[in-house]
Design a protein around this motif. Sequence first.
Motif, short mmCIF file in Angstrom:
data_model
loop_
_atom_site.label_atom_id
_atom_site.label_comp_id
_atom_site.label_asym_id
_atom_site.label_seq_id
_atom_site.Cartn_x
_atom_site.Cartn_y
_atom_site.Cartn_z
N PHE A 1 23.61 108.03 -5.66
CA PHE A 1 25.06 107.98 -5.49
C PHE A 1 25.71 109.01 -6.40
O PHE A 1 25.08 109.58 -7.29
CB PHE A 1 25.62 106.58 -5.74
N ASP A 2 27.00 109.23 -6.16
CA ASP A 2 27.78 110.22 -6.91
C ASP A 2 28.66 109.49 -7.94
O ASP A 2 29.66 108.87 -7.57
CB ASP A 2 28.65 111.03 -5.95
N ARG B 1 36.45 108.42 -9.38
CA ARG B 1 37.68 108.73 -8.65
C ARG B 1 38.26 107.47 -8.00
O ARG B 1 39.48 107.25 -8.03
CB ARG B 1 37.40 109.80 -7.59
N LYS B 2 37.42 106.65 -7.40
CA LYS B 2 37.90 105.41 -6.78
C LYS B 2 38.47 104.46 -7.82
O LYS B 2 39.46 103.77 -7.57
CB LYS B 2 36.76 104.75 -6.00
N GLU C 1 41.88 105.75 -8.76
CA GLU C 1 42.85 105.43 -7.70
C GLU C 1 43.33 103.99 -7.84
O GLU C 1 44.53 103.70 -7.68
CB GLU C 1 42.20 105.63 -6.33
N ALA D 1 30.81 110.59 -10.02
CA ALA D 1 32.18 111.10 -10.06
C ALA D 1 33.03 110.48 -8.97
O ALA D 1 34.22 110.20 -9.18
CB ALA D 1 32.18 112.63 -9.93
N GLU D 2 32.44 110.23 -7.80
CA GLU D 2 33.19 109.60 -6.73
C GLU D 2 33.52 108.16 -7.10
O GLU D 2 34.62 107.66 -6.79
CB GLU D 2 32.39 109.64 -5.43
N ARG D 3 32.63 107.47 -7.76
CA ARG D 3 32.91 106.11 -8.21
C ARG D 3 34.06 106.12 -9.24
O ARG D 3 34.92 105.24 -9.23
CB ARG D 3 31.65 105.48 -8.80
N VAL E 1 38.35 115.39 -13.26
CA VAL E 1 38.62 114.11 -12.59
C VAL E 1 39.70 113.33 -13.33
O VAL E 1 40.58 112.70 -12.72
CB VAL E 1 37.32 113.28 -12.47
N PRO F 1 28.39 118.70 -10.78
CA PRO F 1 28.86 118.71 -9.39
C PRO F 1 27.72 119.00 -8.42
O PRO F 1 26.91 119.91 -8.64
CB PRO F 1 29.90 119.83 -9.38
N MET G 1 23.22 114.00 -7.82
CA MET G 1 23.34 112.57 -7.54
C MET G 1 22.60 111.80 -8.64
O MET G 1 21.69 112.34 -9.30
CB MET G 1 22.75 112.22 -6.17
#
Length: 269
Positions: free
Chosen positions: A21-22, A28-29, A32, A24-26, A65, A14, A17
């Motif tokens: 880029f992150d 999460r998307k 979704e 984990a955010e990729r 996640v 956490p 990068m």
Amino acid sequence: MKLIHLTDLHLVPPGAMLFGFDPAERLRKTIERINRDHADAELCVVTGDLTDEGDFASYELLRDVLRDLRVPTRLMLGNHDSRQNFLRAFPDEPRDENGFVQSVHESSAGRLILLDTLVEGFGHGSLSDDRLEWLLARLAEKPNVPAYLLAHHPLQPIGLPHFEPWNTENWRQIMPQIAKAGNVRHIFHGHVHVDVGGTWSGIPFSASRGVAHQIIPDFKRRDADFVEDAPAFDIALIDAEGVLVHRFEVNDRHVVEVSASGLVPEGVQ
């Protein structure tokens, strides 16, 4: 059966990068999008490189996640992973009698055989004698039931020079034996960060370019350009008639026309 194939998440701790880029955010998307459009899938399998450096903090982040994913999930190991740290974070993941993180998942379409090709400290993969014996025993115990293999490393080269040192090292030994078993219908793998499919020794295979960074395919160069394209995943629709693999990008696309069922939009020939 509707199967989701994710691969190459490359999570970092956490706050860190990767290539700007992150990861984990990729992820999460991607989750979704799966929850929105494919929550009816029977199973999601992630074929390795769950983390970028195999650290425990990244596995803890992955565990957090994945709580949002509304599809049952199985996790596998790649060359960027650590068995020890993975099993600390996910102690309930099945192992074989030799401690490898590989198992059989009985599905509505047949047997999904999840393989552990990790060679700790190296980029290439392997199905060492004990792992190969385990696989062949699983194929032999139900020879009339369709089997689907899932691995991180490709089990045979994919035609890109960059990956020649990083394939499964003993593929010339293992692929003839897998083909001889006669009940393997498809092989899914990760590792290569490109979209590719075809046949190995007569067995269809497919790989997705993955959730984290991707690679531009090149048929001559041994180095590689890493790029940040949209996260991607595969959906396999499996029944008695065949295996259909669809590729999905996690991005917002501009819809130019909505066509009624069975009709061609005006102006399209």
